[in-house]
Scaffold this active site. Sequence first.
Site, mmCIF file in Angstrom:
data_model
loop_
_atom_site.group_PDB
_atom_site.id
_atom_site.type_symbol
_atom_site.label_atom_id
_atom_site.label_comp_id
_atom_site.label_asym_id
_atom_site.label_seq_id
_atom_site.Cartn_x
_atom_site.Cartn_y
_atom_site.Cartn_z
ATOM 1 N N CYS A 114 42.596 30.366 44.307
ATOM 2 C CA CYS A 114 43.994 30.402 43.861
ATOM 3 C C CYS A 114 44.934 29.705 44.833
ATOM 4 C CB CYS A 114 44.414 31.851 43.645
ATOM 5 S SG CYS A 114 43.256 32.715 42.586
ATOM 6 N N HIS A 254 51.849 33.133 43.440
ATOM 7 C CA HIS A 254 50.654 33.124 42.595
ATOM 8 C C HIS A 254 50.792 34.240 41.561
ATOM 9 C CE1 HIS A 254 46.680 33.031 41.143
ATOM 10 N NE2 HIS A 254 46.227 34.055 41.840
ATOM 11 N N ASN A 284 46.345 35.205 35.007
ATOM 12 C CA ASN A 284 46.065 34.555 36.289
ATOM 13 C C ASN A 284 45.246 33.278 36.022
ATOM 14 O OD1 ASN A 284 44.971 33.776 38.754
ATOM 15 N ND2 ASN A 284 44.498 35.861 39.415
HETATM 16 N N1 COA Z 1 41.649 49.222 30.630
HETATM 17 C C1 COA Z 1 41.614 50.556 30.796
HETATM 18 N N2 COA Z 1 41.199 51.135 31.925
HETATM 19 C C2 COA Z 1 40.801 50.339 32.933
HETATM 20 C C3 COA Z 1 40.802 48.946 32.815
HETATM 21 C C4 COA Z 1 41.242 48.397 31.609
HETATM 22 N N3 COA Z 1 41.295 47.056 31.385
HETATM 23 N N4 COA Z 1 40.341 48.407 33.970
HETATM 24 C C5 COA Z 1 40.069 49.431 34.795
HETATM 25 N N5 COA Z 1 40.333 50.594 34.164
HETATM 26 C C6 COA Z 1 40.165 51.960 34.655
HETATM 27 C C7 COA Z 1 39.057 52.072 35.688
HETATM 28 O O1 COA Z 1 37.812 52.197 35.064
HETATM 29 C C8 COA Z 1 39.478 53.317 36.440
HETATM 30 O O2 COA Z 1 39.093 54.411 35.707
HETATM 31 P P1 COA Z 1 38.514 55.719 36.439
HETATM 32 O O3 COA Z 1 39.635 56.209 37.308
HETATM 33 O O4 COA Z 1 38.191 56.628 35.302
HETATM 34 O O5 COA Z 1 37.333 55.265 37.227
HETATM 35 C C9 COA Z 1 41.004 53.247 36.421
HETATM 36 O O6 COA Z 1 41.342 52.349 35.353
HETATM 37 C C10 COA Z 1 41.610 52.765 37.698
HETATM 38 O O7 COA Z 1 40.904 51.599 38.123
HETATM 39 P P2 COA Z 1 41.397 50.735 39.328
HETATM 40 O O8 COA Z 1 40.487 49.552 39.496
HETATM 41 O O9 COA Z 1 41.648 51.616 40.524
HETATM 42 O O10 COA Z 1 42.811 50.228 38.728
HETATM 43 P P3 COA Z 1 44.012 49.563 39.448
HETATM 44 O O11 COA Z 1 45.216 50.390 39.239
HETATM 45 O O12 COA Z 1 43.683 49.143 40.855
HETATM 46 O O13 COA Z 1 44.203 48.239 38.591
HETATM 47 C C11 COA Z 1 43.649 45.903 38.752
HETATM 48 C C12 COA Z 1 43.123 47.316 38.503
HETATM 49 C C13 COA Z 1 42.483 44.955 38.629
HETATM 50 C C14 COA Z 1 44.695 45.590 37.691
HETATM 51 C C15 COA Z 1 44.294 45.838 40.175
HETATM 52 O O14 COA Z 1 43.414 46.431 41.114
HETATM 53 C C16 COA Z 1 44.590 44.456 40.613
HETATM 54 O O15 COA Z 1 45.374 43.756 40.004
HETATM 55 N N6 COA Z 1 43.982 44.014 41.747
HETATM 56 C C17 COA Z 1 44.186 42.677 42.240
HETATM 57 C C18 COA Z 1 43.321 41.760 41.442
HETATM 58 C C19 COA Z 1 43.704 40.338 41.563
HETATM 59 O O16 COA Z 1 44.862 40.002 41.658
HETATM 60 N N7 COA Z 1 42.706 39.470 41.521
HETATM 61 C C20 COA Z 1 42.877 38.074 41.509
HETATM 62 C C21 COA Z 1 43.063 37.553 42.868
HETATM 63 S S1 COA Z 1 43.401 35.861 42.834
#
Ligand code: COA
Length: 327
Positions: A114, A254, A284
Site C-alpha cells: 500500500c 491510505h 482498500n
Molecule cells: N462480518 C461479521 N463479523 C466479522 C467479520 C465480518 N465481515 N469479520 C470479522 N468478524 C467477527 C470476528 O469473527 C470476531 O468474532 P468473534 O469475536 O466471535 O471471534 C469479531 O468480528 C471481531 O473480530 P476482529 O478481527 O477483532 O474485528 P475488528 O474490530 O478488529 O475488525 C478489521 C476487523 C479487519 C475490520 C480491523 O481489524 C481492521 O481494519 N484492521 C486493519 C486491517 C487493514 O487495514 N488491512 C490492510 C492494511 S493495508
Amino acid sequence: MKPGARIIGTGSYVPPTRLTNADLERMLDTSDEWIYSHTGIRERRIAGDNISTSDMAVEAIRQALEMSQCSPDEIDMVIAGTSTSDYRMPSTACVIQEKLSMPNAVAFDVVSACAGFINGLAVAKSFIESEVYEKIVVVGCEKLSSVTNYKDRSTCILFGDGAGAAVVTSDRNGRGVLSTFAKSDGTQRELLWIPSGGIKYPYNPDFTDNGSDKLQMKGPDVYKFAVREMYNASVKVIEDAGLDLPDISLVVPHQANIRIIQGLAKRLQVSMDKVVVNLDKYGNTSSASIPIALDETNRAGRLNAGDLVLMVAFGSGLIWASSLLKW
Ligand code: COA
C-alpha cells in the site's frame, strides 16, 4: 536551486463492476451493518477476468497525461507501484510502457504494497532532483480481487481494484515533494501476506483449498500498527520540511479503514473536513488508494497552488511511508 518534483497531472480508473455489502451478505456470514460500522466501506470495484492490473493503470495514466498536456514520448520513466503484477516477469511498468507507446522511458515496478505510490513518488523525486530525468509517470495499480479469499469474511470485505496515476516533472519554483519518509519491519511480514505462490512455495492446486495463495491478515495487529506508524510517519515529514501540524491544508491517507483514518486525524488534531475519504466507494485498493483519492480531490477543485498536502500509507511488509507536497 535544485529542481523539485511536482505533480502536474493526475488520473484514476476503477472498473465498473461493484461488489456491495449486500452482495457480500449473500456470499458470507456478514452484514452491511457490521462491515460499515467496522470499516466505513459500502462497496468496492472488481476488475473481473477481462481487466488486468496494467489495463487499469493505462486508463489512469492516459488521464494524467491529458491533464499535464504531456505526450507519451516525453516520458522518461514509468514507475508502477503494485503487488498484483500482470506477470511474474517482466514488470507491470514494462507492459504499461508498451500499451501506451512510451519509447523513451525506462519502466520498472516498486513492490511495497500500500506504500507503492508514495515510494514510487520518492524514487521519482530522487531522479528529478538529481537532474537525471525530467518527466516521470508514477502509478499505483492493483487487482486485489485476484488475491482475495472470498471465503474469509475478515479480509474479503476490505479490498477492491483500481489505479491512480500522476505525472511528475521538475519544478524550480519551490513546489513539489518537500519531504518523504519510508520505513519497514520485515519481522512482522506474517501479519499481512500471501504465503504461497512465490518461489519459496510455488503454486500448487491444494493452496486454493487452504487459502494460502490468497491474502491473509491478522486484522487487529495491523490496525494497531497502522494508527501508531501513520501518525509517526506524518509528524516526521512535517518536521523534516520545517513545518508544523497546523500548516497542513489536506491529508490524503491510505484508504484502509475509516476508524484508522479517524484515529490518525484525532492524533494529528486535524478536523475530518481536511481529510480525504473515499473508501466507502472503493474499499482498500492498496497502492492505488492514495493516487485515486488525490485525483478525485484534484478534479473536484479542492487543491490550490501552494497547498500543503500530506500523504501517508501503511501495508504489507510491514511498511509505512509518507510524503509532504507543496501543490
Ligand atoms: N462480518 C461479521 N463479523 C466479522 C467479520 C465480518 N465481515 N469479520 C470479522 N468478524 C467477527 C470476528 O469473527 C470476531 O468474532 P468473534 O469475536 O466471535 O471471534 C469479531 O468480528 C471481531 O473480530 P476482529 O478481527 O477483532 O474485528 P475488528 O474490530 O478488529 O475488525 C478489521 C476487523 C479487519 C475490520 C480491523 O481489524 C481492521 O481494519 N484492521 C486493519 C486491517 C487493514 O487495514 N488491512 C490492510 C492494511 S493495508
